[in-house]
Design an enzyme around this catalytic site. Structure first.
Site, PDB file in Angstrom:
ATOM      1  N   ASP A 240      -3.366  -0.148   9.015  1.00 60.64           N
ATOM      2  CA  ASP A 240      -3.638   0.716  10.171  1.00 60.64           C
ATOM      3  C   ASP A 240      -5.111   1.042  10.303  1.00 60.64           C
ATOM      4  O   ASP A 240      -5.583   1.451  11.370  1.00 60.64           O
ATOM      5  CB  ASP A 240      -2.835   2.006  10.061  1.00 60.64           C
ATOM      6  N   ASN A 250      -2.456   1.806   4.857  1.00 55.64           N
ATOM      7  CA  ASN A 250      -1.259   1.204   5.470  1.00 55.64           C
ATOM      8  C   ASN A 250      -0.052   2.090   5.173  1.00 55.64           C
ATOM      9  O   ASN A 250      -0.163   3.130   4.505  1.00 55.64           O
ATOM     10  CB  ASN A 250      -1.050  -0.226   4.951  1.00 55.64           C
TER      11      ASN A 250
HETATM   12  O1  MRU Z   1       4.219   3.986  11.384  1.00 56.68           O
HETATM   13  P1  MRU Z   1       4.090   2.595  11.912  1.00 56.68           P
HETATM   14  O2  MRU Z   1       5.402   1.890  12.044  1.00 56.68           O
HETATM   15  O3  MRU Z   1       3.259   2.538  13.161  1.00 56.68           O
HETATM   16  O4  MRU Z   1       3.272   1.834  10.784  1.00 56.68           O
HETATM   17  C1  MRU Z   1       3.006   0.482  10.917  1.00 56.68           C
HETATM   18  C2  MRU Z   1       2.291  -0.081   9.761  1.00 56.68           C
HETATM   19  O5  MRU Z   1       2.026   0.583   8.781  1.00 56.68           O
HETATM   20  C3  MRU Z   1       1.814  -1.499   9.885  1.00 56.68           C
HETATM   21  O6  MRU Z   1       1.777  -2.105   8.626  1.00 56.68           O
HETATM   22  C4  MRU Z   1       0.400  -1.522  10.475  1.00 56.68           C
HETATM   23  O7  MRU Z   1       0.341  -0.770  11.645  1.00 56.68           O
HETATM   24  C5  MRU Z   1      -0.048  -2.895  10.753  1.00 56.68           C
HETATM   25  S1  MRU Z   1       0.778  -3.586  12.136  1.00 56.68           S
HETATM   26  C6  MRU Z   1       0.258  -5.164  12.375  1.00 56.68           C
END
Ligand code: MRU
Length: 357
Positions: A240, A250
């Protein structure tokens, strides 16, 4: 990628509305939802109808275009931009996309604003799709290398959903897997369930099934023993927000997987488009870590015998719960960063070499 054999992207603009796949309903129901206002876009990000760093960015971009469509007064656009940025704190793609939209809209005549906003939002999404495809081409080399040595199915562990549903198309962590599968390399994916929202079980496994890629859902704590048994050839996760020193933020639980991988000499790769790099924050302690409602932990959702989605409480009614959504994996545990420009060492030098500008 495909759902029931039909090609989709995760977001598109059609007949003056933004269309998304409502991810809160997957895997049990496939629902396309319309976002008509910037408030709809903000809500979709907050309640995670859309999620995953690149898709959050794409939705924010289209959200701002919806704001322009509603009211192209500059105060309203600025206020909407601020509210979009605040809708989720951790994924840097959100601010990156809104800032890029604002820069593009600055100085544009009011009669041109909507056209420019829609084109830029589409450009952000098209670019993400291209970058994710390149991540796949670059990451494929790592899978190929393992396969050429092993001459047997490559077992890959992933956490959360960094698949095409988290991006516009292809995914980040899954893109090398899709590329390997298309090339005929046998792959099998260990899918971390990813409590509390189960993005692994609900989304990653679902999208891999739709592409007919063998996968097995495991409880989040299972990766360690699989690595000890030699049943994981590599890990690939998304991110993220990755700092310029290579530290990777992440989904919660990523750090523990990286520690287990390090202890068992399993390569641990992170796949990301450059829009996920935070070039400003220097210390991981300064990354805003989202804390979500503890109800996501205390309640679980599924379908009952009548195919209706039901939510039930699984914790003692008096217990408190804490729901931190992300953690940070220090760069030293990361084997490499798979980006649209190539694979770099998770370090300032590595990233600087790939992204000189
Ligand atoms: O809380 P989320 O579902 O938005 O979290 C998503 C993640 O942690 C993913 O690994 C990250 O956003 C990368 S997406 C290509």
């Amino acid at each position: 990628m495909r759902i029931e054999g039909k090609e989709y992207r995760t977001i598109w603009f059609e007949n003056n509305v933004v269309k998304i796949i409502d991810q809160t309903k997957l895997p049990h129901q496939f629902v396309i939802k319309e976002l008509k206002t910037v408030k709809d876009a903000i809500n979709a990000i907050k309640v995670m109808e859309v999620r995953g760093a690149p898709l959050i960015g794409g939705t924010a971009a289209y959200g701002l275009a919806l704001a322009v469509q509603e009211n192209n007064d500059s105060e309203f656009i600025k206020k909407s931009a601020k509210e979009l940025i605040q809708s989720r704190p951790t994924a840097i793609n959100l601010k990156w996309a809104v800032d890029r939209m604002i820069k593009k809209l600055t100085g544009i005549n009011s009669n041109q604003l909507l056209n420019v906003a829609l084109n830029e939002a589409k450009e952000i999404c098209d670019e993400d799709e291209k970058f994710c495809e390149n991540i796949g081409v670059n990451g494929l080399k790592v899978i190929e290398e393992i396969y050429n040595k092993k001459k047997d199915t490559v077992n890959i562990l992933t956490h959360c959903n960094a698949g095409w549903l988290a991006t516009i198309n292809w995914g980040t962590a899954t893109s090398p897997i899709y590329h390997a599968h298309k090339k005929g390399i046998p792959v099998h994916v260990w899918v971390d369930e990813t409590r509390p929202r189960n993005q692994g079980a609900n989304l990653t496994s679902y999208e891999l099934n739709e592409e007919e890629i063998p996968n097995t859902i495991i409880a989040d704590n299972t990766g360690g023993i699989l690595m000890q048994r030699g049943e994981v050839d590599m890990c690939i996760v998304g991110t993220d927000r990755t700092l310029s020193n290579g530290d990777v933020c992440n989904k919660i639980g990523t750090y523990l997987k990286a520690l287990a991988a390090y202890d068992n000499n399993v390569p641990f790769y992170v796949a990301l488009p450059s829009s996920t790099i935070d070039w400003d924050i220097k210390d991981a302690k300064d990354i805003p870590i989202e804390e979500r409602n503890s109800e996501e932990l205390s309640h679980v959702e599924g379908i009952d015998e009548n195919n209706e989605i039901k939510k039930v409480l699984i914790y003692p009614t008096k217990s408190k719960a804490m729901n931190l959504a992300f953690d940070v994996t220090p760069a030293k545990y990361v084997t490499g960063l798979i980006t649209e420009r190539g694979i770099s060492e998770a370090s300032s030098n590595g990233l600087k070499q790939l992204f000189k500008k």
